[in-house]
Design a protein around this motif. Sequence first.
Motif, PDB file in Angstrom:
ATOM      1  N   GLN A 142       0.827  -1.213   0.000  1.00 53.49           N
ATOM      2  CA  GLN A 142       0.000   0.000   0.000  1.00 53.49           C
ATOM      3  C   GLN A 142       0.864   1.267   0.000  1.00 53.49           C
ATOM      4  OE1 GLN A 142      -2.941  -0.280   3.117  1.00 53.49           O
ATOM      5  NE2 GLN A 142      -3.720  -2.206   2.344  1.00 53.49           N
ATOM      6  N   VAL A 143       1.814   1.317  -0.931  1.00 48.92           N
ATOM      7  CA  VAL A 143       2.756   2.430  -0.983  1.00 48.92           C
ATOM      8  C   VAL A 143       2.095   3.752  -1.359  1.00 48.92           C
ATOM      9  CG1 VAL A 143       4.800   3.354  -2.140  1.00 48.92           C
ATOM     10  CG2 VAL A 143       4.752   0.968  -1.429  1.00 48.92           C
ATOM     11  N   PRO A 144       1.321   3.829  -2.440  1.00 46.82           N
ATOM     12  CA  PRO A 144       0.900   5.156  -2.914  1.00 46.82           C
ATOM     13  C   PRO A 144      -0.035   5.891  -1.964  1.00 46.82           C
ATOM     14  CG  PRO A 144       0.557   3.506  -4.618  1.00 46.82           C
ATOM     15  CD  PRO A 144       0.881   2.777  -3.360  1.00 46.82           C
ATOM     16  N   GLN A 145       0.182   7.184  -1.887  1.00 47.24           N
ATOM     17  CA  GLN A 145      -0.814   8.088  -1.306  1.00 47.24           C
ATOM     18  C   GLN A 145      -1.316   8.934  -2.471  1.00 47.24           C
ATOM     19  OE1 GLN A 145       0.251  10.180   2.290  1.00 47.24           O
ATOM     20  NE2 GLN A 145       0.746   8.285   3.320  1.00 47.24           N
ATOM     21  N   CYS A 146      -0.620  10.011  -2.809  1.00 46.24           N
ATOM     22  CA  CYS A 146      -1.077  10.790  -3.968  1.00 46.24           C
ATOM     23  C   CYS A 146      -0.721  10.067  -5.262  1.00 46.24           C
ATOM     24  CB  CYS A 146      -0.516  12.208  -3.940  1.00 46.24           C
ATOM     25  SG  CYS A 146       1.137  12.411  -4.646  1.00 46.24           S
ATOM     26  N   GLY A 147       0.395   9.332  -5.255  1.00 47.72           N
ATOM     27  CA  GLY A 147       0.784   8.524  -6.404  1.00 47.72           C
ATOM     28  C   GLY A 147       1.583   9.224  -7.484  1.00 47.72           C
ATOM     29  N   TYR A 148       1.792  10.531  -7.369  1.00 52.29           N
ATOM     30  CA  TYR A 148       2.444  11.259  -8.457  1.00 52.29           C
ATOM     31  C   TYR A 148       3.869  10.772  -8.716  1.00 52.29           C
ATOM     32  CZ  TYR A 148       3.290  14.909 -11.782  1.00 52.29           C
ATOM     33  OH  TYR A 148       3.563  15.571 -12.953  1.00 52.29           O
ATOM     34  N   CYS A 149       4.618  10.487  -7.683  1.00 53.15           N
ATOM     35  CA  CYS A 149       6.021  10.090  -7.837  1.00 53.15           C
ATOM     36  C   CYS A 149       6.176   8.615  -8.190  1.00 53.15           C
ATOM     37  CB  CYS A 149       6.794  10.384  -6.558  1.00 53.15           C
ATOM     38  SG  CYS A 149       6.343   9.302  -5.169  1.00 53.15           S
ATOM     39  N   GLN A 150       5.098   7.854  -8.144  1.00 53.42           N
ATOM     40  CA  GLN A 150       5.193   6.401  -8.166  1.00 53.42           C
ATOM     41  C   GLN A 150       5.845   5.815  -9.411  1.00 53.42           C
ATOM     42  OE1 GLN A 150       4.537   4.690  -5.222  1.00 53.42           O
ATOM     43  NE2 GLN A 150       4.465   6.842  -4.693  1.00 53.42           N
ATOM     44  N   SER A 151       5.572   6.354 -10.592  1.00 58.72           N
ATOM     45  CA  SER A 151       6.179   5.740 -11.773  1.00 58.72           C
ATOM     46  C   SER A 151       7.698   5.864 -11.723  1.00 58.72           C
ATOM     47  CB  SER A 151       5.605   6.323 -13.061  1.00 58.72           C
ATOM     48  OG  SER A 151       5.855   7.703 -13.156  1.00 58.72           O
ATOM     49  N   GLY A 152       8.201   7.032 -11.359  1.00 56.14           N
ATOM     50  CA  GLY A 152       9.647   7.200 -11.250  1.00 56.14           C
ATOM     51  C   GLY A 152      10.238   6.390 -10.124  1.00 56.14           C
ATOM     52  N   MET A 153       9.522   6.318  -9.008  1.00 61.21           N
ATOM     53  CA  MET A 153       9.982   5.549  -7.858  1.00 61.21           C
ATOM     54  C   MET A 153      10.045   4.063  -8.211  1.00 61.21           C
ATOM     55  SD  MET A 153      10.803   6.389  -4.654  1.00 61.21           S
ATOM     56  CE  MET A 153       9.859   7.799  -4.101  1.00 61.21           C
ATOM     57  N   ILE A 154       9.033   3.562  -8.891  1.00 54.68           N
ATOM     58  CA  ILE A 154       9.015   2.153  -9.303  1.00 54.68           C
ATOM     59  C   ILE A 154      10.152   1.869 -10.281  1.00 54.68           C
ATOM     60  CG2 ILE A 154       7.703   0.454 -10.659  1.00 54.68           C
ATOM     61  CD1 ILE A 154       5.166   1.595  -9.244  1.00 54.68           C
ATOM     62  N   MET A 155      10.389   2.778 -11.217  1.00 57.83           N
ATOM     63  CA  MET A 155      11.480   2.582 -12.174  1.00 57.83           C
ATOM     64  C   MET A 155      12.829   2.533 -11.454  1.00 57.83           C
ATOM     65  SD  MET A 155       9.958   2.102 -14.988  1.00 57.83           S
ATOM     66  CE  MET A 155      11.290   2.126 -16.181  1.00 57.83           C
ATOM     67  N   ALA A 156      13.010   3.377 -10.439  1.00 59.42           N
ATOM     68  CA  ALA A 156      14.250   3.347  -9.660  1.00 59.42           C
ATOM     69  C   ALA A 156      14.366   2.030  -8.891  1.00 59.42           C
ATOM     70  CB  ALA A 156      14.299   4.547  -8.712  1.00 59.42           C
ATOM     71  N   ALA A 157      13.258   1.555  -8.331  1.00 55.93           N
ATOM     72  CA  ALA A 157      13.268   0.292  -7.573  1.00 55.93           C
ATOM     73  C   ALA A 157      13.566  -0.895  -8.480  1.00 55.93           C
ATOM     74  CB  ALA A 157      11.936   0.099  -6.858  1.00 55.93           C
ATOM     75  N   VAL A 158      12.994  -0.904  -9.681  1.00 59.14           N
ATOM     76  CA  VAL A 158      13.271  -1.986 -10.640  1.00 59.14           C
ATOM     77  C   VAL A 158      14.754  -2.010 -10.973  1.00 59.14           C
ATOM     78  CG1 VAL A 158      12.899  -2.740 -13.026  1.00 59.14           C
ATOM     79  CG2 VAL A 158      10.945  -2.080 -11.613  1.00 59.14           C
ATOM     80  N   ALA A 159      15.338  -0.848 -11.222  1.00 61.45           N
ATOM     81  CA  ALA A 159      16.768  -0.782 -11.548  1.00 61.45           C
ATOM     82  C   ALA A 159      17.615  -1.262 -10.371  1.00 61.45           C
ATOM     83  CB  ALA A 159      17.161   0.639 -11.939  1.00 61.45           C
ATOM     84  N   LEU A 160      17.233  -0.866  -9.159  1.00 63.69           N
ATOM     85  CA  LEU A 160      17.967  -1.323  -7.975  1.00 63.69           C
ATOM     86  C   LEU A 160      17.942  -2.842  -7.887  1.00 63.69           C
ATOM     87  CD1 LEU A 160      19.369  -1.105  -5.216  1.00 63.69           C
ATOM     88  CD2 LEU A 160      17.089  -0.727  -4.218  1.00 63.69           C
ATOM     89  N   LEU A 161      16.763  -3.435  -8.014  1.00 61.88           N
ATOM     90  CA  LEU A 161      16.652  -4.891  -7.881  1.00 61.88           C
ATOM     91  C   LEU A 161      17.318  -5.631  -9.029  1.00 61.88           C
ATOM     92  CD1 LEU A 161      13.059  -5.169  -6.414  1.00 61.88           C
ATOM     93  CD2 LEU A 161      15.242  -5.524  -5.217  1.00 61.88           C
ATOM     94  N   ASP A 162      17.386  -5.001 -10.195  1.00 68.99           N
ATOM     95  CA  ASP A 162      18.117  -5.615 -11.307  1.00 68.99           C
ATOM     96  C   ASP A 162      19.612  -5.700 -11.003  1.00 68.99           C
ATOM     97  OD1 ASP A 162      15.825  -6.005 -12.793  1.00 68.99           O
ATOM     98  OD2 ASP A 162      16.180  -4.315 -14.155  1.00 68.99           O
ATOM     99  N   SER A 163      20.131  -4.711 -10.284  1.00 68.97           N
ATOM    100  CA  SER A 163      21.562  -4.694  -9.976  1.00 68.97           C
ATOM    101  C   SER A 163      21.890  -5.316  -8.620  1.00 68.97           C
ATOM    102  CB  SER A 163      22.101  -3.259 -10.020  1.00 68.97           C
ATOM    103  OG  SER A 163      21.542  -2.482  -8.972  1.00 68.97           O
TER     104      SER A 163
END
Length: 153
Positions: A98-119
Amino acid sequence: MIRITVNGKPHELDVEPEMPLLWALRDELGLTGTKFGCGVAYCGACTVHVDGTPTRSCVTGVGDVDGAAITTIEGIAGRDGDGAPLLHRVQAAWIEAQVPQCGYCQSGMIMAAVALLDSNPNPSDAEIDEAIDNVCRCGTYQRIRKAIHLAAG
């Protein structure tokens, strides 16, 4: 002509090379999942992957990524046998935690998290804090950390 591959599809763009990649994605290609936040590469709302590397698209000229493979939030999910979208494991963890509140930052945040987990498939809290420098004005950092651990597990 600038040639880029976005989410696996090749595109030719007749735009000025200085145009920020963010606006090429949103205005030229209609991919509006990547958000404009600060315009100076601070907040991370505009994060996409360029050849697998998380990149702030608001300050990256589209000419600088000529020939590159770009992945946006629209491109991280897979498809099932019938063509229906499947959530990426980070997206599923975002929902579970249940991460999102307003959700505006979420796409960028998710993209950063995907890159982190890839590395780094199993990052510690300190490694998450170091790697995820995107800004969430709602302050859901504890839930973001939890979601990253869920996706890693």
